[in-house]
Every structure is written in C-alpha cells, then in structure tokens.
Scaffold this motif. Structure first.
Motif, PDB file in Angstrom:
ATOM      1  N   ALA A 192      65.044 121.457  45.588  1.00  0.00           N
ATOM      2  CA  ALA A 192      64.287 120.639  46.535  1.00  0.00           C
ATOM      3  C   ALA A 192      65.268 120.011  47.517  1.00  0.00           C
ATOM      4  O   ALA A 192      66.410 119.724  47.165  1.00  0.00           O
ATOM      5  N   PRO A 193      64.860 119.793  48.758  1.00  0.00           N
ATOM      6  CA  PRO A 193      65.744 119.139  49.722  1.00  0.00           C
ATOM      7  C   PRO A 193      65.730 117.626  49.556  1.00  0.00           C
ATOM      8  O   PRO A 193      64.936 117.084  48.791  1.00  0.00           O
ATOM      9  N   PHE A 194      66.615 116.955  50.236  1.00  0.00           N
ATOM     10  CA  PHE A 194      66.540 115.502  50.346  1.00  0.00           C
ATOM     11  C   PHE A 194      67.101 115.079  51.696  1.00  0.00           C
ATOM     12  O   PHE A 194      67.874 115.817  52.326  1.00  0.00           O
ATOM     13  N   SER A 195      66.705 113.919  52.129  1.00  0.00           N
ATOM     14  CA  SER A 195      67.229 113.291  53.336  1.00  0.00           C
ATOM     15  C   SER A 195      67.214 111.792  53.070  1.00  0.00           C
ATOM     16  O   SER A 195      66.174 111.141  53.190  1.00  0.00           O
ATOM     17  N   LYS A 200      77.371 104.774  54.281  1.00  0.00           N
ATOM     18  CA  LYS A 200      78.275 104.638  55.426  1.00  0.00           C
ATOM     19  C   LYS A 200      77.530 104.616  56.756  1.00  0.00           C
ATOM     20  O   LYS A 200      78.141 104.431  57.812  1.00  0.00           O
ATOM     21  N   GLY A 201      76.201 104.814  56.692  1.00  0.00           N
ATOM     22  CA  GLY A 201      75.411 104.808  57.916  1.00  0.00           C
ATOM     23  C   GLY A 201      74.691 106.122  58.128  1.00  0.00           C
ATOM     24  O   GLY A 201      75.173 107.186  57.716  1.00  0.00           O
ATOM     25  N   GLY A 202      73.526 106.052  58.756  1.00  0.00           N
ATOM     26  CA  GLY A 202      72.757 107.259  59.026  1.00  0.00           C
ATOM     27  C   GLY A 202      72.134 107.826  57.771  1.00  0.00           C
ATOM     28  O   GLY A 202      71.988 107.134  56.747  1.00  0.00           O
ATOM     29  N   GLY A 271      83.393 106.311  45.518  1.00  0.00           N
ATOM     30  CA  GLY A 271      83.706 107.419  46.396  1.00  0.00           C
ATOM     31  C   GLY A 271      82.539 108.381  46.545  1.00  0.00           C
ATOM     32  O   GLY A 271      81.400 108.065  46.205  1.00  0.00           O
ATOM     33  N   GLY A 272      82.856 109.561  47.035  1.00  0.00           N
ATOM     34  CA  GLY A 272      81.820 110.564  47.216  1.00  0.00           C
ATOM     35  C   GLY A 272      80.840 110.150  48.306  1.00  0.00           C
ATOM     36  O   GLY A 272      81.111 109.293  49.146  1.00  0.00           O
ATOM     37  N   ILE A 273      79.669 110.767  48.270  1.00  0.00           N
ATOM     38  CA  ILE A 273      78.601 110.483  49.227  1.00  0.00           C
ATOM     39  C   ILE A 273      77.570 109.618  48.521  1.00  0.00           C
ATOM     40  O   ILE A 273      76.920 110.065  47.575  1.00  0.00           O
ATOM     41  N   GLN A 274      77.436 108.384  48.950  1.00  0.00           N
ATOM     42  CA  GLN A 274      76.562 107.418  48.290  1.00  0.00           C
ATOM     43  C   GLN A 274      75.237 107.309  49.055  1.00  0.00           C
ATOM     44  O   GLN A 274      75.210 106.873  50.203  1.00  0.00           O
ATOM     45  N   LEU A 275      74.137 107.712  48.387  1.00  0.00           N
ATOM     46  CA  LEU A 275      72.827 107.747  49.024  1.00  0.00           C
ATOM     47  C   LEU A 275      71.825 106.866  48.283  1.00  0.00           C
ATOM     48  O   LEU A 275      71.980 106.601  47.090  1.00  0.00           O
ATOM     49  N   PHE A 276      70.794 106.456  49.003  1.00  0.00           N
ATOM     50  CA  PHE A 276      69.731 105.610  48.449  1.00  0.00           C
ATOM     51  C   PHE A 276      68.409 106.359  48.584  1.00  0.00           C
ATOM     52  O   PHE A 276      67.957 106.651  49.707  1.00  0.00           O
ATOM     53  N   ALA A 277      67.792 106.710  47.442  1.00  0.00           N
ATOM     54  CA  ALA A 277      66.537 107.473  47.458  1.00  0.00           C
ATOM     55  C   ALA A 277      65.444 106.676  48.172  1.00  0.00           C
ATOM     56  O   ALA A 277      65.360 105.447  48.039  1.00  0.00           O
TER      57      ALA A 277
END
Length: 328
Positions: A192-195, A200-202, A271-277
């Motif tokens: 499944a995709p996510f966005s 860090k922004g965007g 670190g890494g890519i930190q995202l918020f669902a």
C-alpha cells in the motif's frame, strides 16, 4: 517472544505478603556481566559476582510473586517466595535454552523457563504453517501446560496467577498466528502507498523511495517496547549508512500528541525518515497491513513490493544478516 510472557506475568499477577527470606544462588557460564538484578517496579536487588564468579545472596522479597531477573543483556522471569532456597544454572551464551533451577522453588521456576521456550518456538518456528496449523499447535502446547499446572506440589498462589496467563497466552498467540499467516500472503505483492508528514518538513511518499529497499518501523512515543528498539535501529541505520536502503519510522500517535512526537524525535535525535501517520491506527497504510500492535516492522523491495510484512526487529541479529544479503 519472551517479552510477551514477561509482560503478561508482571502486569497481571497478584502478590501475597510473606515472612522469612529468599536464598538465591546462581552459577553462570559465559556471563554477560558481573552483576545480576532482581526487580519489580517497586523492588530491586543487585547480586555481585564473587571472585570465583558465583552469585549468591539472602534477601527478603516484599511479596510472593513474579520478578524480573536481568544481567543487563538478557532477562528471565522468576517466581520468588520468602523461604525459597533456589539455585539457578545457565550458560549466558544460550540464556533461555540452558536456564534451569534446583531447590525450593524449582518446580515453579522451571515451569516458567519451559513455558518461555515454548512460546519462543510457537512464535518463531511456525512461519511456514497456515494459521489453522499454528493454532492447533498453540492449543496443544498451552493445554499441555494447563495440565502441568494441576501438579499439587506447585505453589497455590503460583497456580492461581499462572492459570489465567495460560489462557491469555493461548488467545494472544492465536491472534499472532493469524497475523503471521496474513503477512506471509503479502510477500511479493505491491505494498500500500503512503503520503505522510515528514518531521523535517513537507510530506514523504513511498513512491519517492522506489529504487531502494525500505525498512519501516511502525511505532508511537507512548510504546515502551518501541522505544526499547530505537537504540538497535540506530545501530542498524549506522551499519547500512550509504547503502541502497531507506529507514522509515511511522508514528501512529494520535493527532493531539503531534507536538509530543515532534519533540521526542528532536530530543532523541532520531535518524532515518521520521513520519507521522495521518489517521493513527485508522490510516490506510496501517489498515492494509492489519497492524493492531506495535512495534511492527515492514520490509519493502526497490520495486515497491513486500519482502516481509512482519519483518525482523532491529534487536534481532538476523535482520542485519538479511539486509546484508539483500544489499550485496
């Protein structure tokens, strides 16, 4: 999965006040440290190794019940009762497999040790079986332990606390088996995709990461087991720095804890890519993978297909070996 058993025992077991003391002795080959710690949230006893490497002490526990024993690297669950004279033997290089007890209290503690190994086998050794086959094995093994609990020589308080844990373990393991079977069916299929919002922004999408392996950690700031995996994840990230893999952490914190998430990531220098669902547990990506407990790890290939929908944890050395093989 001894964390599952330890959590259930420590969270649910009743305790009973007693007099006298516990005499505890440990003989350990290949020790991980010169100290053993026996503790609960309100009690802590440190045992130091003698010059000959033996651990021994006599102390009173505040209540009869379950205690955590740790050498700083591994841990086990003990049932302690004042008046016990308990000897523990093991090889720390094979901690769970060699753990054995003798003396007053041996029946209860050997029961826990054997149950722990069985839970490990049931969660890690059935990946190629269907959910039905796994559940059959789970029921048979848990019923076996329920029968062993009928031994009249076992402490009555131990039995009264352990009996509902066996029932709970059976249910929890069956749920995990169903999840494992569902995850196995996803292998090789498009993820499944996510966005999601990037710390860090965007926003960052899964599509933007195509061409790389993607290792995803689904977590939350309130989740203790999630936080315990963070140092291991940081080491894995460092090990594979510059390689063709992206490390993505997706928080399922609820919207009201958004600022708490941002502060946690900043304070801990994650670190890494930190995202918020976008919708915590109800997010489409989370729902696609049937995630109902965390931490949960997912591995996706450079084409966007699922390698493992329930991947190995960062604390499992097998993850590093797997990634090294994939990234050759």
């Amino acid at each position: 999965m001894k964390k599952l058993l330890a959590f259930m025992l420590m969270a649910s077991a009743a305790m009973y006040a007693q007099a006298d003391k516990v005499k505890f002795t440990a003989s350990i080959k290949n020790p991980n440290s010169d100290s053993l710690v026996i503790k609960t949230q309100t009690f802590k006893k440190v045992l130091k190794a003698s010059k000959k490497g033996a651990f021994a002490d006599t102390f009173a526990v505040p209540t009869d019940g379950f205690y955590t024993l740790t050498d700083g690297k591994e841990y086990a669950t003990l049932f302690l009762k004042n008046g016990y004279n308990l000897t523990m033997d093991m090889d720390a290089a094979q901690f769970d497999e060699t753990l054995a007890f003798k003396g007053a209290g041996e029946k209860e503690n050997n029961f826990i040790a054997k149950l722990n190994i069985s839970v490990e086998n049931l969660t890690e050794g059935q990946a190629n079986l269907s959910a039905e086959e796994q559940t059959k094995n789970i029921n048979a093994k848990m019923d076996e332990f329920a029968t062993l609990l009928k031994d009249p020589a076992l402490d009555k308080n131990f039995v009264s606390n352990m009996s509902p844990q066996i029932t709970g373990l059976k249910q929890q393991l069956a749920m995990m088996a169903a999840q494992s079977a569902a995850a196995a069916k996803m292998k090789g299929k498009p993820s499944a995709p996510f966005s999601y919002e990037n710390h860090k922004g965007g926003t960052t999408t899964l599509a933007e990461l195509k061409g790389k392996y993607v290792y995803i950690d689904v977590w939350a700031t309130w989740c203790g087991p999630c936080r315990q995996e963070i140092p291991y994840l940081q080491k894995v990230e460092e090990h594979f720095h510059g390689k063709n893999i992206a490390f993505v952490s997706i928080s399922v914190d609820v919207a009201k804890d958004h600022d708490k998430w941002k502060k946690f990531v900043t304070d801990k220098a994650l670190g890494g890519i930190q995202l918020f669902a976008d919708k915590d547990w109800k997010s489409d990506f989370i729902q696609f993978y049937g995630i109902n407990s965390i931490p949960r790890f997912i591995l996706i290939d450079p084409k966007g297909n699922v390698v493992e929908a329930d991947a190995k944890r960062p604390s499992d050395p097998a993850l590093t070996a797997q990634l090294e093989s994939l990234l050759k």
